[in-house]
Design a protein around this motif. Structure first.
Motif, PDB file in Angstrom:
ATOM      1  N   GLY A 148     114.735  28.447   9.508  1.00  0.00           N
ATOM      2  CA  GLY A 148     115.955  27.666   9.658  1.00  0.00           C
ATOM      3  C   GLY A 148     116.880  27.845   8.479  1.00  0.00           C
ATOM      4  N   ILE A 149     116.296  27.844   7.265  1.00  0.00           N
ATOM      5  CA  ILE A 149     117.122  27.955   6.069  1.00  0.00           C
ATOM      6  C   ILE A 149     117.766  29.336   5.979  1.00  0.00           C
ATOM      7  CG2 ILE A 149     116.962  28.056   3.565  1.00  0.00           C
ATOM      8  CD1 ILE A 149     115.005  25.727   3.769  1.00  0.00           C
ATOM      9  N   LEU A 150     116.965  30.377   6.287  1.00  0.00           N
ATOM     10  CA  LEU A 150     117.514  31.743   6.240  1.00  0.00           C
ATOM     11  C   LEU A 150     118.664  31.892   7.221  1.00  0.00           C
ATOM     12  CD1 LEU A 150     114.429  34.110   6.022  1.00  0.00           C
ATOM     13  CD2 LEU A 150     116.212  33.806   4.362  1.00  0.00           C
ATOM     14  N   LEU A 151     118.446  31.395   8.448  1.00  0.00           N
ATOM     15  CA  LEU A 151     119.486  31.539   9.468  1.00  0.00           C
ATOM     16  C   LEU A 151     120.722  30.739   9.087  1.00  0.00           C
ATOM     17  CD1 LEU A 151     117.476  31.435  12.788  1.00  0.00           C
ATOM     18  CD2 LEU A 151     118.452  33.380  11.627  1.00  0.00           C
ATOM     19  N   LEU A 163     123.304  33.377  -0.623  1.00  0.00           N
ATOM     20  CA  LEU A 163     122.537  33.478  -1.862  1.00  0.00           C
ATOM     21  C   LEU A 163     121.494  32.372  -1.925  1.00  0.00           C
ATOM     22  CD1 LEU A 163     125.085  34.384  -4.637  1.00  0.00           C
ATOM     23  CD2 LEU A 163     123.082  35.655  -3.947  1.00  0.00           C
ATOM     24  N   GLY A 164     121.924  31.157  -1.607  1.00  0.00           N
ATOM     25  CA  GLY A 164     120.991  30.028  -1.634  1.00  0.00           C
ATOM     26  C   GLY A 164     119.863  30.235  -0.659  1.00  0.00           C
ATOM     27  N   ALA A 165     120.198  30.727   0.545  1.00  0.00           N
ATOM     28  CA  ALA A 165     119.166  30.917   1.554  1.00  0.00           C
ATOM     29  C   ALA A 165     118.180  31.979   1.117  1.00  0.00           C
ATOM     30  CB  ALA A 165     119.806  31.303   2.879  1.00  0.00           C
ATOM     31  N   MET A 166     118.701  33.059   0.527  1.00  0.00           N
ATOM     32  CA  MET A 166     117.811  34.131   0.098  1.00  0.00           C
ATOM     33  C   MET A 166     116.881  33.658  -1.008  1.00  0.00           C
ATOM     34  SD  MET A 166     117.840  36.525   1.880  1.00  0.00           S
ATOM     35  CE  MET A 166     118.470  37.902   2.718  1.00  0.00           C
ATOM     36  N   ARG A 167     117.445  32.941  -1.977  1.00  0.00           N
ATOM     37  CA  ARG A 167     116.606  32.385  -3.040  1.00  0.00           C
ATOM     38  C   ARG A 167     115.528  31.505  -2.448  1.00  0.00           C
ATOM     39  NH1 ARG A 167     120.089  29.830  -7.886  1.00  0.00           N
ATOM     40  NH2 ARG A 167     120.887  31.713  -8.838  1.00  0.00           N
ATOM     41  N   SER A 168     115.982  30.645  -1.558  1.00  0.00           N
ATOM     42  CA  SER A 168     115.055  29.674  -1.005  1.00  0.00           C
ATOM     43  C   SER A 168     113.981  30.352  -0.170  1.00  0.00           C
ATOM     44  CB  SER A 168     115.855  28.673  -0.192  1.00  0.00           C
ATOM     45  OG  SER A 168     115.084  28.083   0.738  1.00  0.00           O
ATOM     46  N   GLY A 169     114.388  31.367   0.610  1.00  0.00           N
ATOM     47  CA  GLY A 169     113.407  32.074   1.421  1.00  0.00           C
ATOM     48  C   GLY A 169     112.363  32.748   0.558  1.00  0.00           C
ATOM     49  N   ALA A 170     112.818  33.467  -0.475  1.00  0.00           N
ATOM     50  CA  ALA A 170     111.877  34.156  -1.355  1.00  0.00           C
ATOM     51  C   ALA A 170     110.936  33.154  -2.014  1.00  0.00           C
ATOM     52  CB  ALA A 170     112.642  34.932  -2.418  1.00  0.00           C
ATOM     53  N   GLN A 171     111.497  32.044  -2.455  1.00  0.00           N
ATOM     54  CA  GLN A 171     110.702  31.021  -3.133  1.00  0.00           C
ATOM     55  C   GLN A 171     109.647  30.423  -2.202  1.00  0.00           C
ATOM     56  OE1 GLN A 171     113.233  27.967  -4.521  1.00  0.00           O
ATOM     57  NE2 GLN A 171     111.598  26.487  -4.804  1.00  0.00           N
ATOM     58  N   MET A 172     110.076  30.079  -0.981  1.00  0.00           N
ATOM     59  CA  MET A 172     109.132  29.423  -0.077  1.00  0.00           C
ATOM     60  C   MET A 172     108.038  30.370   0.367  1.00  0.00           C
ATOM     61  SD  MET A 172     111.808  27.146   2.029  1.00  0.00           S
ATOM     62  CE  MET A 172     110.839  26.046   3.012  1.00  0.00           C
ATOM     63  N   ILE A 173     108.401  31.645   0.603  1.00  0.00           N
ATOM     64  CA  ILE A 173     107.376  32.596   1.024  1.00  0.00           C
ATOM     65  C   ILE A 173     106.356  32.781  -0.085  1.00  0.00           C
ATOM     66  CG2 ILE A 173     106.964  35.004   1.554  1.00  0.00           C
ATOM     67  CD1 ILE A 173     109.618  34.996   3.018  1.00  0.00           C
ATOM     68  N   SER A 174     106.839  32.909  -1.345  1.00  0.00           N
ATOM     69  CA  SER A 174     105.902  33.145  -2.440  1.00  0.00           C
ATOM     70  C   SER A 174     104.966  31.969  -2.620  1.00  0.00           C
ATOM     71  CB  SER A 174     106.633  33.389  -3.749  1.00  0.00           C
ATOM     72  OG  SER A 174     107.842  34.007  -3.548  1.00  0.00           O
TER      73      SER A 174
ATOM     74  N   ALA B  30     116.398  39.067  17.153  1.00  0.00           N
ATOM     75  CA  ALA B  30     115.251  38.579  16.384  1.00  0.00           C
ATOM     76  C   ALA B  30     114.933  37.139  16.765  1.00  0.00           C
ATOM     77  CB  ALA B  30     115.544  38.680  14.891  1.00  0.00           C
ATOM     78  N   ILE B  31     115.972  36.327  16.999  1.00  0.00           N
ATOM     79  CA  ILE B  31     115.733  34.929  17.354  1.00  0.00           C
ATOM     80  C   ILE B  31     115.040  34.835  18.715  1.00  0.00           C
ATOM     81  CG2 ILE B  31     116.860  32.757  17.923  1.00  0.00           C
ATOM     82  CD1 ILE B  31     118.952  33.490  15.832  1.00  0.00           C
ATOM     83  N   SER B  32     115.470  35.672  19.670  1.00  0.00           N
ATOM     84  CA  SER B  32     114.786  35.591  20.961  1.00  0.00           C
ATOM     85  C   SER B  32     113.368  36.145  20.849  1.00  0.00           C
ATOM     86  CB  SER B  32     115.575  36.294  22.051  1.00  0.00           C
ATOM     87  OG  SER B  32     116.043  37.510  21.597  1.00  0.00           O
ATOM     88  N   LEU B  33     113.147  37.059  19.912  1.00  0.00           N
ATOM     89  CA  LEU B  33     111.780  37.529  19.676  1.00  0.00           C
ATOM     90  C   LEU B  33     110.908  36.375  19.190  1.00  0.00           C
ATOM     91  CD1 LEU B  33     110.215  40.179  19.785  1.00  0.00           C
ATOM     92  CD2 LEU B  33     110.604  40.426  17.359  1.00  0.00           C
ATOM     93  N   MET B  68     111.083  40.358   8.792  1.00  0.00           N
ATOM     94  CA  MET B  68     112.072  41.063   9.606  1.00  0.00           C
ATOM     95  C   MET B  68     113.454  40.469   9.375  1.00  0.00           C
ATOM     96  SD  MET B  68     110.208  41.655  13.237  1.00  0.00           S
ATOM     97  CE  MET B  68     111.666  42.117  14.115  1.00  0.00           C
ATOM     98  N   LEU B  69     113.506  39.128   9.350  1.00  0.00           N
ATOM     99  CA  LEU B  69     114.801  38.458   9.171  1.00  0.00           C
ATOM    100  C   LEU B  69     115.400  38.802   7.824  1.00  0.00           C
ATOM    101  CD1 LEU B  69     114.786  34.832  10.478  1.00  0.00           C
ATOM    102  CD2 LEU B  69     116.213  36.733  11.125  1.00  0.00           C
ATOM    103  N   ILE B  70     114.543  38.787   6.774  1.00  0.00           N
ATOM    104  CA  ILE B  70     115.080  39.086   5.439  1.00  0.00           C
ATOM    105  C   ILE B  70     115.638  40.493   5.422  1.00  0.00           C
ATOM    106  CG2 ILE B  70     114.399  39.506   3.051  1.00  0.00           C
ATOM    107  CD1 ILE B  70     112.853  37.040   3.080  1.00  0.00           C
ATOM    108  N   ILE B  71     114.912  41.425   6.070  1.00  0.00           N
ATOM    109  CA  ILE B  71     115.397  42.811   6.116  1.00  0.00           C
ATOM    110  C   ILE B  71     116.720  42.874   6.880  1.00  0.00           C
ATOM    111  CG2 ILE B  71     114.901  45.086   7.034  1.00  0.00           C
ATOM    112  CD1 ILE B  71     111.921  44.375   6.492  1.00  0.00           C
ATOM    113  N   ILE B  72     116.774  42.157   8.005  1.00  0.00           N
ATOM    114  CA  ILE B  72     118.011  42.181   8.798  1.00  0.00           C
ATOM    115  C   ILE B  72     119.165  41.588   7.987  1.00  0.00           C
ATOM    116  CG2 ILE B  72     119.142  41.251  10.844  1.00  0.00           C
ATOM    117  CD1 ILE B  72     116.502  41.390  12.265  1.00  0.00           C
TER     118      ILE B  72
END
Lengths: 364, 176
Positions: A148-151, A163-174, B30-33, B68-72
């Motif tokens: 949700g955050i990335l999207l 930028l915020g989403a990317m930071r947050s995504g990387a942080q949460m995944i790690s 990707a979302i429908s995936l 996949m999303l991060i790459i996209i």
């Protein structure tokens, strides 16, 4: 297609469930399911209202202020009023934003928190479902919040959001790796991945809770859980994803009205969920804190299990709020350093030592 | 009731899968995936394969889709309608392959209906997580201890490898 045996899968085994079964024997399965979902929905929608008030009060008292005082007794209705305001506010969509993704994104974290709440054991028989792989489910579903955050960051069509989403995504995944490894330690020593069974493995006195039952390791694991779950929640001191001074509002910059409220609500319910899981894993969940003195124990046992669950959970939530006003915010590289070079090796070591403890039988 | 549910889920799965490959916007695909992965997990739950459903959610939605999303998101030109022109011959080839696959499936299902469509599978007890765990770690003939250990070591190596790769960062000097 084999018939789904819903009545054997997840019966509601408390007095309400029995009552429904007695009155409507045929359709009890559906009615019970409906009742559980509705009550959970009510809890999910009321919790953030209370938690936001609590957060503001705790913050205020840490800074020697009073916090919200005007609306209701000590400002109790303040967050309700704020919520009403947010509902009636216009939802603005930035020009060039992807409409579908923009409105889908806030729903995902809210859904994820609700889905995890369904398997939290609030009491002996107060749990919507208890899958055998409850821990796996928790780890899997929390991916939805990241999604949700990335999207949201991308759909906002704003560089600060992205930028915020990317930071947050990387942080949460790690930090999810750390969380999963800590949960794995508890699964390893209990021998089950179902949350209810994990709670039931801690029956007895306080010393039978996993935080004490595993000598030393339990407390270390709990401290590591607190660090990584604070990061996973994007809360201060790990709130780099919405660092106000750098990124205005992070991934939620462009959101307003109820869409913004949904992110905000999900964040607070997430805090409750992760505190609830800490309670389940380390503090005996709904079990009363017995201390081995006969008279006192019977008094403590008299209180219902959900009281103890909520008490323990709110104590841990208070810890999260305490962190916020104690530690300064970390930089991005420091955050990654903390996870990949300190927490992760420490986790693997913890898991190994836990295995040795288990093999030698050094469990209280 | 459960048949009805199955048809709803199956329709959703087909629709979402078609959308995943045909939507012009990569992110929408990707979302429908993601949706189709969720529906697949629901189908597994209907088959009482709880563990497979949970792994599906954890690995695909919690892991693979996020990457996949991060790459996209990191690639440029997103959001534009980037539909690749497919020439007529490719279309014919695709249709031929699909028709062949459909024919093979129908043929198999009709030639041995007793073992697939009305076999005793629906009466078999559900596989619990404990069964899977014991089977994975059993040292007997039917156990999977060696592949399990090899995969574990492989994953651990990958995890430690990530840490080692991160060691050559400049942030160490910055921190000092």
């Amino acid at each position: 297609m084999n018939p789904l045996q819903t009545n054997t899968l997840y019966p509601v085994q408390n007095s309400i469930g029995d009552m429904v079964r007695e009155i409507f024997p045929a359709s009890a399965v559906y009615i019970n399911g409906f009742i559980t979902i509705i009550s959970l929905l009510m809890l999910v929608s009321l919790l953030p209202v209370f938690l936001i008030w609590l957060e503001r009060k705790v913050a205020a008292h840490f800074q020697a202020r009073l916090g919200p005082m005007r609306v209701g007794y000590h400002g109790l209705l303040q967050s309700t009023a704020d919520g009403l305001k947010l509902i009636f506010k216009e939802i603005l969509k930035p020009e060039g934003a992807d409409t579908f993704v923009f409105f889908l994104a806030p729903i995902l974290p809210a859904t994820a928190t609700f889905l995890v709440m369904t398997i939290l054991p609030f009491d002996h028989h107060m749990q919507v479902a208890d899958p055998a792989g409850g821990v796996i489910y928790v780890i899997g579903i929390s991916g939805l919040s990241i999604l949700g955050i990335l999207l949201a960051g991308w759909a906002s069509n704003n560089k600060y959001s992205l930028l915020g989403a990317m930071r947050s995504g990387a942080q949460m995944i790690s930090f999810e790796i750390s969380l999963a490894l800590i949960m794995l330690l508890i699964v390893m020593v209990t021998g089950t991945a179902s949350l209810r069974e994990i709670v039931l493995s801690q029956q007895g006195t306080i010393l039978d809770w996993w935080i004490f039952k595993l000598p030393v390791l339990g407390s270390i694991a709990f401290i590591m859980y607190m660090i990584s779950s604070t990061a996973e929640l994007n809360r201060a001191p790990f709130d780099i994803s919405e660092a106000e001074s750098e990124l205005t509002g992070g991934f939620a910059t462009e959101y307003s009205g109820i869409s913004f409220a949904m992110f905000f609500f999900a964040e607070f319910v997430n805090m409750f969920v992760s505190a609830g899981i800490a309670t389940t894993l380390f503090f005996g969940g709904f079990l009363a804190p017995q201390i081995g003195i006969g008279f006192l124990d019977s008094v403590l046992d008299f209180l219902p299990g959900f009281f103890w669950f909520f008490l323990k959970t709110f104590l841990i939530i208070f810890l999260y709020m305490w962190f916020r006003w104690t530690f300064p915010r970390l930089r991005v590289d420091q955050l990654m350093y903390l996870e990949w070079k300190m927490l992760l090796p420490a986790n693997i070591l913890l898991l190994m030592v836990g295995g040795v403890f288990l093999a030698l039988g050094w469990i209280l | 009731m459960s048949d009805f549910l199955f048809y709803i889920l199956a329709t959703a799965l087909v629709l979402l899968s078609v959308m995943a490959v045909s939507l012009p916007n990569l992110l929408h695909g990707a979302i429908s995936l993601i949706g189709s992965f969720f529906v697949t997990a629901a189908l597994y739950i209907m088959l009482r394969l709880e563990f497979v459903a949970l792994s599906q959610i954890m690995l695909y939605i919690g892991g693979i889709i996020i990457f996949m999303l991060i790459i996209i998101l990191l690639t440029t030109g997103l959001g534009r309608e980037n539909r690749h022109p497919v020439n007529r011959w490719r279309r014919f080839a695709g249709a031929g392959v699909s028709a062949g696959l459909l024919y093979a499936l129908l043929d198999t299902l009709q030639s041995a209906p007793s073992s697939i469509l009305s076999g005793p599978t629906h009466r078999a007890p559900a596989v619990t997580m404990d069964d899977i765990g014991f089977r994975l770690l059993s040292t007997s003939q039917s156990g999977f201890i060696v592949p399990f250990e090899i995969i574990s070591i492989l994953l651990l190596v990958a995890l430690i490898g990530a840490v080692v790769l991160a060691r050559r960062d400049k942030c160490e000097e910055v921190l000092k």
